[in-house]
Scaffold this motif. Sequence first.
Motif, PDB file in Angstrom:
ATOM      1  N   ILE A  17      23.059 -33.356 -28.601  1.00 26.67           N
ATOM      2  CA  ILE A  17      23.001 -34.551 -29.456  1.00 26.67           C
ATOM      3  C   ILE A  17      22.601 -35.759 -28.592  1.00 26.67           C
ATOM      4  O   ILE A  17      23.115 -35.962 -27.496  1.00 26.67           O
ATOM      5  CB  ILE A  17      24.364 -34.800 -30.121  1.00 26.67           C
ATOM      6  N   GLY A  18      21.681 -36.547 -29.121  1.00 25.28           N
ATOM      7  CA  GLY A  18      21.193 -37.694 -28.379  1.00 25.28           C
ATOM      8  C   GLY A  18      20.046 -37.369 -27.455  1.00 25.28           C
ATOM      9  O   GLY A  18      19.512 -38.257 -26.774  1.00 25.28           O
ATOM     10  N   GLY A  19      19.640 -36.098 -27.449  1.00 23.38           N
ATOM     11  CA  GLY A  19      18.538 -35.688 -26.586  1.00 23.38           C
ATOM     12  C   GLY A  19      17.188 -36.016 -27.197  1.00 23.38           C
ATOM     13  O   GLY A  19      17.096 -36.689 -28.243  1.00 23.38           O
ATOM     14  N   ALA A  20      16.124 -35.540 -26.540  1.00 25.65           N
ATOM     15  CA  ALA A  20      14.769 -35.856 -26.999  1.00 25.65           C
ATOM     16  C   ALA A  20      13.867 -34.641 -26.878  1.00 25.65           C
ATOM     17  O   ALA A  20      13.999 -33.832 -25.955  1.00 25.65           O
ATOM     18  CB  ALA A  20      14.196 -37.019 -26.196  1.00 25.65           C
ATOM     19  N   ILE A  21      12.956 -34.524 -27.836  1.00 29.21           N
ATOM     20  CA  ILE A  21      11.928 -33.471 -27.831  1.00 29.21           C
ATOM     21  C   ILE A  21      10.583 -34.157 -27.977  1.00 29.21           C
ATOM     22  O   ILE A  21      10.416 -35.051 -28.809  1.00 29.21           O
ATOM     23  CB  ILE A  21      12.150 -32.459 -28.977  1.00 29.21           C
ATOM     24  N   ARG A  22       9.627 -33.721 -27.176  1.00 26.23           N
ATOM     25  CA  ARG A  22       8.308 -34.358 -27.211  1.00 26.23           C
ATOM     26  C   ARG A  22       7.223 -33.297 -27.419  1.00 26.23           C
ATOM     27  O   ARG A  22       7.164 -32.292 -26.698  1.00 26.23           O
ATOM     28  CB  ARG A  22       8.058 -35.125 -25.918  1.00 26.23           C
ATOM     29  N   LEU A  23       6.365 -33.550 -28.413  1.00 27.41           N
ATOM     30  CA  LEU A  23       5.185 -32.718 -28.653  1.00 27.41           C
ATOM     31  C   LEU A  23       3.978 -33.419 -28.062  1.00 27.41           C
ATOM     32  O   LEU A  23       3.847 -34.641 -28.169  1.00 27.41           O
ATOM     33  CB  LEU A  23       4.959 -32.507 -30.152  1.00 27.41           C
ATOM     34  N   ASN A  65      14.860 -32.086 -23.242  1.00 26.01           N
ATOM     35  CA  ASN A  65      15.718 -32.438 -22.102  1.00 26.01           C
ATOM     36  C   ASN A  65      17.092 -31.789 -22.246  1.00 26.01           C
ATOM     37  O   ASN A  65      18.117 -32.380 -21.961  1.00 26.01           O
ATOM     38  CB  ASN A  65      15.850 -33.958 -21.948  1.00 26.01           C
ATOM     39  N   GLY A  66      17.040 -30.506 -22.723  1.00 22.17           N
ATOM     40  CA  GLY A  66      18.268 -29.771 -22.966  1.00 22.17           C
ATOM     41  C   GLY A  66      18.818 -29.111 -21.708  1.00 22.17           C
ATOM     42  O   GLY A  66      18.672 -29.637 -20.588  1.00 22.17           O
ATOM     43  N   GLY A  91      -4.703 -16.266 -25.360  1.00 20.86           N
ATOM     44  CA  GLY A  91      -4.191 -17.469 -24.717  1.00 20.86           C
ATOM     45  C   GLY A  91      -3.031 -17.162 -23.789  1.00 20.86           C
ATOM     46  O   GLY A  91      -2.752 -16.003 -23.469  1.00 20.86           O
ATOM     47  N   LYS A  92      -2.334 -18.206 -23.362  1.00 19.77           N
ATOM     48  CA  LYS A  92      -1.203 -18.063 -22.448  1.00 19.77           C
ATOM     49  C   LYS A  92      -0.037 -18.898 -22.943  1.00 19.77           C
ATOM     50  O   LYS A  92      -0.226 -19.975 -23.520  1.00 19.77           O
ATOM     51  CB  LYS A  92      -1.589 -18.496 -21.033  1.00 19.77           C
ATOM     52  N   LEU A  93       1.172 -18.377 -22.697  1.00 24.78           N
ATOM     53  CA  LEU A  93       2.385 -19.095 -23.059  1.00 24.78           C
ATOM     54  C   LEU A  93       3.396 -18.904 -21.938  1.00 24.78           C
ATOM     55  O   LEU A  93       3.671 -17.774 -21.530  1.00 24.78           O
ATOM     56  CB  LEU A  93       2.953 -18.561 -24.383  1.00 24.78           C
ATOM     57  N   TRP A  94       3.904 -20.009 -21.416  1.00 27.52           N
ATOM     58  CA  TRP A  94       4.918 -19.916 -20.382  1.00 27.52           C
ATOM     59  C   TRP A  94       5.859 -21.117 -20.488  1.00 27.52           C
ATOM     60  O   TRP A  94       5.632 -22.036 -21.270  1.00 27.52           O
ATOM     61  CB  TRP A  94       4.277 -19.830 -19.001  1.00 27.52           C
ATOM     62  N   VAL A  95       6.908 -21.063 -19.684  1.00 29.45           N
ATOM     63  CA  VAL A  95       7.889 -22.146 -19.691  1.00 29.45           C
ATOM     64  C   VAL A  95       8.003 -22.716 -18.286  1.00 29.45           C
ATOM     65  O   VAL A  95       7.907 -21.991 -17.293  1.00 29.45           O
ATOM     66  CB  VAL A  95       9.269 -21.646 -20.185  1.00 29.45           C
ATOM     67  N   GLU A  96       8.183 -24.025 -18.224  1.00 29.79           N
ATOM     68  CA  GLU A  96       8.377 -24.691 -16.940  1.00 29.79           C
ATOM     69  C   GLU A  96       9.450 -25.762 -17.111  1.00 29.79           C
ATOM     70  O   GLU A  96       9.856 -26.081 -18.241  1.00 29.79           O
ATOM     71  CB  GLU A  96       7.068 -25.303 -16.440  1.00 29.79           C
ATOM     72  N   ASP A  97       9.920 -26.271 -16.000  1.00 31.82           N
ATOM     73  CA  ASP A  97      10.989 -27.279 -16.050  1.00 31.82           C
ATOM     74  C   ASP A  97      10.440 -28.624 -16.516  1.00 31.82           C
ATOM     75  O   ASP A  97       9.343 -29.041 -16.126  1.00 31.82           O
ATOM     76  CB  ASP A  97      11.635 -27.435 -14.679  1.00 31.82           C
ATOM     77  N   THR A  98      11.237 -29.322 -17.357  1.00 29.71           N
ATOM     78  CA  THR A  98      10.905 -30.688 -17.760  1.00 29.71           C
ATOM     79  C   THR A  98      11.389 -31.652 -16.672  1.00 29.71           C
ATOM     80  O   THR A  98      12.525 -31.512 -16.203  1.00 29.71           O
ATOM     81  CB  THR A  98      11.593 -31.040 -19.086  1.00 29.71           C
ATOM     82  N   PRO A  99      10.560 -32.566 -16.241  1.00 34.18           N
ATOM     83  CA  PRO A  99      11.023 -33.537 -15.240  1.00 34.18           C
ATOM     84  C   PRO A  99      12.289 -34.244 -15.720  1.00 34.18           C
ATOM     85  O   PRO A  99      12.334 -34.777 -16.836  1.00 34.18           O
ATOM     86  CB  PRO A  99       9.846 -34.516 -15.112  1.00 34.18           C
ATOM     87  N   GLY A 100      13.312 -34.222 -14.896  1.00 36.09           N
ATOM     88  CA  GLY A 100      14.573 -34.841 -15.271  1.00 36.09           C
ATOM     89  C   GLY A 100      15.541 -33.883 -15.935  1.00 36.09           C
ATOM     90  O   GLY A 100      16.677 -34.240 -16.227  1.00 36.09           O
ATOM     91  N   GLY A 101      15.092 -32.621 -16.208  1.00 38.55           N
ATOM     92  CA  GLY A 101      15.971 -31.633 -16.825  1.00 38.55           C
ATOM     93  C   GLY A 101      15.457 -31.180 -18.178  1.00 38.55           C
ATOM     94  O   GLY A 101      14.886 -31.965 -18.926  1.00 38.55           O
ATOM     95  N   GLY A 102      15.695 -29.916 -18.479  1.00 41.76           N
ATOM     96  CA  GLY A 102      15.220 -29.367 -19.741  1.00 41.76           C
ATOM     97  C   GLY A 102      14.135 -28.331 -19.521  1.00 41.76           C
ATOM     98  O   GLY A 102      13.809 -27.935 -18.403  1.00 41.76           O
ATOM     99  N   ALA A 103      13.541 -27.889 -20.621  1.00 37.46           N
ATOM    100  CA  ALA A 103      12.503 -26.855 -20.579  1.00 37.46           C
ATOM    101  C   ALA A 103      11.275 -27.331 -21.328  1.00 37.46           C
ATOM    102  O   ALA A 103      11.378 -27.987 -22.373  1.00 37.46           O
ATOM    103  CB  ALA A 103      13.018 -25.547 -21.155  1.00 37.46           C
TER     104      ALA A 103
END
Length: 427
Positions: free
Chosen positions: A341-347, A363-364, A408-420
Motif C-alpha cells: 500500500i502506498g507503492g507505485a507501478i510504472r508502465l 517498487n514492491g 520476443g523476449k521477457l525477463w525480470v530485472e531489479d527496479t532502481p531503489g527496490g522492486g521488480a
Amino acid sequence: MFKRLHIQLTLLCTVVSSLILIIMSFACLSFQEAKSQERYFSEFQANVNMLINYLESQSVISHNWLTQFHQDSHFEMDILDNGNKLAFTNLKPIPSKEALFELVRETARNEYLIFEESITPQSILSSHAEFETTYQNTPYYAAVVMLPKNGGVLNIAILHSLEELQQITSVQRLFFAAADIAGIILLAVFFWLFTWRMILPLIENRKKQTEFIASASHELRSPLTVMLSALSAMKHASPTDAERFSQTIALEGKRMSRLIDDMLALSSADSAHFTVRKSAVELDTLLLSAYEKFEALAKDKNISLKINLPDESVPPCQCDKERIEQVLSILLDNALSYTPIGGAIRLSLQAQADKFTLRVADNGIGIPDTEKKAIFDRFYRCDKSHKDKEHFGLGLCIAWEIVHMHKGKLWVEDTPGGGATFVMVLR
C-alpha cells in the motif's frame, strides 16, 4: 526407464555406425588391394617384356645381365634352348620348383596355347602369356615365353612369388582392423555421451511433468476440499450460514475455473495449438488501454499507477493484440499483488528502429536473483506458503509462452531503489 533407454540408444547408434564403418573400411580395403594387385601385375608384365626385348635384341645371352635382372626383379626363371636347360649361376631352379615350372608350362599350353610346337623356323615374333597361379598354398605370378632364336626356340618359364604382396596386404588388413576397433570404441564413447545429452531434456520434461501434475493436483484439491466442506456444512446450517457457504462455493468454483483456464492455455502452448494472429497494433494505445483498465483497481489499493509514452509517434507493431493485452494484464496483476500500500507501478514504452520495449516496474518486495529465472516455471511462486490464493504460479509462465511465440523476449530485472521490473521486447 531412462537408463535402459540410454543403453539401448547407445547400442543401436554404435551398432549401426560400426556396421557402416566396417562396410566402408571393407570397400576401401578391397579397392586398395585390387589396385595393389593390378600395380604388381603391371610391374610383372613390364619386367617380362623387358626380358623379352633384351633376348630378342641379343644374339648371345649375357650371364651378367640375367644375374642383375634376377636381383632387380626377383624372378625365378627356367630357360630351355631347344629343349636343353640353360644353367646359369643363381638362376638354376630349386629342385622343389621343377614341378611348379612344369605346371606353369602345362597351364600356358592348355589355357593360353603357348607351346614350343607353335614356333616354326619361319617364326619371327615371340608368344607369351602372363597369369596367376598357386602352388602349395603360395600364390605366384607366372609367365611362359616362346622366343624364336637362331633357328630354334627359347622356352622360358618365369615365376614371381607374391609372399611380399601378401605380407603388405596382411599388414594393411591388421591396420584397418585396429582402426575399426578403435573407431568403434570411440563411437561407443561418443554415443554414450551424445545420447545422454539427448535424453536429458526428456528427463527434465518428465520431471517437470511430474511436478506439474503434483502441483496441479494440489491446487485443484484445495478449492475442491473447501467446496465439499461447505456443501457438507450447508446441510445443517441456518439460511444465513447457508448463503455464506454458497458464496464460498461460488468463489472457490471461480478459482478452479481460472486455474483450469490457465492449465488449458499452457496445454495449448505445449501442443502448438496456441494460436497467434498478428496484425498491425499501436502499442502506445494498447498500453494506455491497459493503464485505464487497472487504474481503478490500483486506486482502490492505494497504489500509484503511472504511464510513460514516447513523445513522438510510435510505428505499428506486428503482434497479436489480444495476446499482448493478456501479457500486460498478467504483469499488472502480478505487480498489484506484490506492491505494498502506498507503492507505485510504472508502465513505459520505448520504440526503436527494429524493436519495441515495454516495461512494468513496481517498487514492491522484489525478486531475488536466484529466483529470477524460476519465476517463469509452472506453479512457481515466491510465496512458498501459498498464502496468496489469487495466483497459482501460472500467469508468468503463460506470459512467457505468449512472448516466446511472438519471437520476443521477457525477463525480470531489479527496479532502481527496490522492486521488480518486467521487460518485454517485441520485434
